[in-house]
Design a protein around this motif. Structure first.
Motif, PDB file in Angstrom:
ATOM      1  N   UNK A   1      35.203 -12.265  28.426  1.00  0.00           N
ATOM      2  CA  UNK A   1      36.148 -11.333  28.784  1.00  0.00           C
ATOM      3  C   UNK A   1      36.468 -11.520  30.303  1.00  0.00           C
ATOM      4  N   UNK A   2      35.557 -12.085  30.962  1.00  0.00           N
ATOM      5  CA  UNK A   2      35.807 -12.030  32.655  1.00  0.00           C
ATOM      6  C   UNK A   2      35.938 -13.623  33.016  1.00  0.00           C
ATOM      7  N   UNK A   3      35.145 -13.939  33.588  1.00  0.00           N
ATOM      8  CA  UNK A   3      35.435 -15.343  34.459  1.00  0.00           C
ATOM      9  C   UNK A   3      35.217 -16.445  33.636  1.00  0.00           C
ATOM     10  N   UNK A   4      35.040 -16.427  32.427  1.00  0.00           N
ATOM     11  CA  UNK A   4      35.148 -17.514  31.496  1.00  0.00           C
ATOM     12  C   UNK A   4      36.493 -17.650  30.529  1.00  0.00           C
ATOM     13  N   UNK A   5      37.094 -16.622  30.783  1.00  0.00           N
ATOM     14  CA  UNK A   5      38.351 -16.500  29.801  1.00  0.00           C
ATOM     15  C   UNK A   5      39.392 -17.477  29.977  1.00  0.00           C
ATOM     16  N   UNK A   6      39.507 -18.224  31.203  1.00  0.00           N
ATOM     17  CA  UNK A   6      40.551 -19.092  31.445  1.00  0.00           C
ATOM     18  C   UNK A   6      40.056 -20.492  31.537  1.00  0.00           C
ATOM     19  N   UNK A   7      40.396 -21.296  31.184  1.00  0.00           N
ATOM     20  CA  UNK A   7      40.262 -22.705  31.328  1.00  0.00           C
ATOM     21  C   UNK A   7      40.440 -23.379  32.658  1.00  0.00           C
ATOM     22  N   UNK A   8      41.318 -22.580  33.455  1.00  0.00           N
ATOM     23  CA  UNK A   8      42.127 -23.429  34.583  1.00  0.00           C
ATOM     24  C   UNK A   8      41.034 -23.897  35.735  1.00  0.00           C
ATOM     25  N   UNK A   9      40.082 -23.176  35.767  1.00  0.00           N
ATOM     26  CA  UNK A   9      39.167 -23.762  37.031  1.00  0.00           C
ATOM     27  C   UNK A   9      38.468 -24.962  36.293  1.00  0.00           C
ATOM     28  N   UNK A  10      37.928 -24.874  35.123  1.00  0.00           N
ATOM     29  CA  UNK A  10      37.075 -25.634  34.566  1.00  0.00           C
ATOM     30  C   UNK A  10      37.684 -27.126  34.661  1.00  0.00           C
ATOM     31  N   UNK A  11      39.328 -27.220  34.670  1.00  0.00           N
ATOM     32  CA  UNK A  11      39.853 -28.134  34.733  1.00  0.00           C
ATOM     33  C   UNK A  11      40.551 -28.690  36.129  1.00  0.00           C
ATOM     34  N   UNK A  12      40.109 -27.968  37.087  1.00  0.00           N
ATOM     35  CA  UNK A  12      40.434 -28.183  38.344  1.00  0.00           C
ATOM     36  C   UNK A  12      41.853 -27.503  38.935  1.00  0.00           C
ATOM     37  N   UNK A  13      42.361 -26.722  38.220  1.00  0.00           N
ATOM     38  CA  UNK A  13      43.581 -26.086  38.510  1.00  0.00           C
ATOM     39  C   UNK A  13      43.706 -25.152  39.500  1.00  0.00           C
ATOM     40  N   UNK A  14      43.007 -25.316  40.688  1.00  0.00           N
ATOM     41  CA  UNK A  14      42.998 -24.511  41.802  1.00  0.00           C
ATOM     42  C   UNK A  14      44.266 -24.430  42.516  1.00  0.00           C
ATOM     43  N   UNK A  15      44.961 -23.230  42.687  1.00  0.00           N
ATOM     44  CA  UNK A  15      46.356 -23.174  43.219  1.00  0.00           C
ATOM     45  C   UNK A  15      47.284 -22.805  42.195  1.00  0.00           C
ATOM     46  N   UNK A  16      46.866 -23.104  40.849  1.00  0.00           N
ATOM     47  CA  UNK A  16      47.949 -22.731  39.896  1.00  0.00           C
ATOM     48  C   UNK A  16      48.099 -21.188  39.618  1.00  0.00           C
ATOM     49  N   UNK A  17      46.974 -20.650  39.452  1.00  0.00           N
ATOM     50  CA  UNK A  17      47.195 -19.116  39.353  1.00  0.00           C
ATOM     51  C   UNK A  17      48.302 -18.254  39.573  1.00  0.00           C
ATOM     52  N   UNK A  18      48.567 -18.272  41.132  1.00  0.00           N
ATOM     53  CA  UNK A  18      49.372 -17.405  41.836  1.00  0.00           C
ATOM     54  C   UNK A  18      51.065 -18.100  41.010  1.00  0.00           C
ATOM     55  N   UNK A  19      51.123 -18.938  40.671  1.00  0.00           N
ATOM     56  CA  UNK A  19      52.403 -19.442  40.230  1.00  0.00           C
ATOM     57  C   UNK A  19      52.780 -18.614  39.153  1.00  0.00           C
ATOM     58  N   UNK A  20      51.985 -18.008  38.279  1.00  0.00           N
ATOM     59  CA  UNK A  20      52.084 -17.131  37.117  1.00  0.00           C
ATOM     60  C   UNK A  20      52.806 -15.986  37.638  1.00  0.00           C
TER      61      UNK A  20
END
Length: 492
Positions: free
Chosen positions: A391-410
């Motif tokens: 429910x927390x820090x494991x809910x999204x795959x983004x960081x696991x696949x290296x997408x740092x800088x992606x989240x703010x574009x949402x």
């Protein structure tokens, strides 16, 4: 053959190989057998090396220099701008680092899925730490002495900076919090009850995909743990997920991904397999998925039509009328999952991730401490506690696949969508009458003409300004949210 033609021929092959690499990632998240993860990591790493070698080919610099004197038209110059930017950025990242990132993120994706299922962040933390270290190294190489996070952000939103986002997000946060507290202070609202078979959800999801303009002769809809869109041109694939007690999760995830897919399918065919043949940025991409999902898909007019389709698919769903259904679709509610968040609270989820990933990249937050930092921030922002890592820090795959800088574009995409929605309603004054019959044709046509067909031709902010007649800012989004949810949750 001219230098420009040689360069574009080389680029076309590179773009085709990049599409193949993307198809490997699609396969991994949909139908790849679990036991193939290690081999797929090697395949991804090898493909990354091939692409890196092509993008750093020493002939590109010579071609670019010669082509500058050959082309004068705007489209060709836009092609050169993209190729030069990608070439210069790729030259800064060593090939072995690019390969290591591709290999480790492919492995990490499977480890993340296992950790999420087991609610085991501690077991995943060393994997995340390795990804963060690699991304810091990549960011430092790209920054060339500048800000590391800005260099990573530039991969997804060219021209954006953390300083600019801070100002925008700072203006959003207090009004979103005030609107949320006002609504949630009125108590819980009704939600949809009952069981909704997965096969019927998928049937309606496919119908909605076609309703919103998705060309299924050039795409397909499958299931995945995390919904996503993949590909461009004539092969654009989307995924969704089903939960039998929550059909909106499936239906609105599908509409969201259709927004991404329609963007890619609508790009001028003349740009296919060139740098202009894909969405110009993730912020613009997200503007399409969010305007499809929210301003159109959750509107009073469209939900009135959707209620009839729900009854046709599932029978009696125990909803009194269209007004009640509209309120259920747009109910504000407590929750932990970003992709299930309502329009008001969604951006608060993003601002949390944005601040945490900046701290990870800066080295201020060790990866092993992420779960605690996440849980503390969530409790402060939302007023209740996370109890499971999934429910927390494991809910999204983004960081696991290296997408740092992606989240703010949402959130940037939501801001763009607010601007586009205002312009769309001015251009199509009878929009609600069309939505009430399930007709997305005029809305889709306006978006195709003003945004989607251009692909990467214009810079992101320039594209939105051309479509809307004004530079993008958070004002239209806030006005839309306050008007909509002010009516749904009136004072007193």
């Amino acid at each position: 053959m001219s230098a420009f033609r040689e360069l574009m021929a080389h680029q076309r092959e590179t773009e085709a190989l990049a599409q193949v690499a993307g198809r490997l990632a699609w396969d991994q998240e949909t139908v790849m057998p679990r036991g193939a993860a290690a081999q797929r990591a090697e395949e991804s790493g090898a493909m990354s090396l091939v692409l890196h070698a092509r993008r750093t080919d020493p002939r590109i610099g010579a071609w670019l220099a010669a082509a500058e004197d050959e082309v004068e038209d705007e489209v060709s110059r836009a092609q050169l701008r993209h190729i030069r930017r990608e070439h210069e950025r790729t030259l800064r990242v060593p090939g072995d680092l690019a390969s290591a990132l591709a290999r480790q993120t492919a492995l990490a994706q499977g480890r993340w899925a296992e950790a999420r299922a087991a609610d085991d962040f501690a077991g995943f933390a060393p994997v995340l730490a390795e990804i963060v270290a690699l991304k810091r190294e990549e960011g430092a190489a790209l920054a060339d002495g500048g800000d590391v996070y800005d260099a990573l952000l530039d991969d997804y939103e060219p021209g954006a900076t953390a300083a600019g986002l801070d100002a925008m997000f700072g203006a959003l946060r207090p009004r979103l919090v005030a609107l949320r507290e006002r609504a949630l202070g009125q108590g819980a609202r009704a939600r949809l009850g009952g069981r909704f078979p997965a096969d019927k959800q998928m049937g309606l999801a496919r119908q909605l995909a076609r309703t919103f303009g998705y060309d299924t002769t050039r795409g397909r809809l499958d299931k995945a743990v995390h919904p996503f869109s993949s590909g461009s041109g004539d092969d654009v694939r989307i995924t969704t997920r089903t939960e039998e007690d929550d059909p909106f999760n499936c239906l609105y995830s599908t509409i969201h991904e259709v927004g991404h897919a329609c963007y890619e399918q609508a790009i001028d065919p003349a740009y296919a397999l060139t740098p202009l043949g894909r969405g110009v940025s993730m912020g613009v991409h997200e503007s399409q998925s969010r305007i499809y999902e929210n301003q159109l898909g959750r509107s009073r007019a469209f939900t009135g039509w959707l209620l009839g389709e729900m009854r046709h698919a599932f029978g009696d769903i125990a909803v009194a009328d269209a007004d009640a259904f509209y309120a259920i679709v747009n109910r504000l509610h407590r929750g932990f999952i970003r992709t299930e968040a309502d329009e008001v609270q969604y951006n608060l989820h993003i601002l949390l991730r944005y601040d945490l990933e900046r701290a990870l990249i800066a080295g201020d937050l060790p990866a092993r401490d992420l779960e605690g930092a996440w849980n503390d921030r969530f409790a402060a922002d939302f007023g209740y506690s996370v109890t499971r890592a999934s429910q927390g820090c494991l809910q999204d795959v983004h960081w696991a696949v290296g997408l740092f800088g992606y989240f703010p574009t949402y959130t940037l995409g939501n801001v763009y969508a607010g601007c586009l929605h205002r312009a769309l309603r001015a251009a199509v004054p009878d929009l609600d009458a069309q939505l009430a019959t399930g007709d997305l044709g005029p809305a889709g046509a306006w978006l195709r003409e003003n945004v989607q067909r251009h692909g990467g031709r214009y810079l992101p902010r320039d594209l939105i300004e051309r479509a809307c007649g004004a530079a993008p800012d958070e004002g239209p989004l806030l006005a839309y949210l306050e008007e909509k949810f002010g009516a749904l949750y009136p004072d007193g």
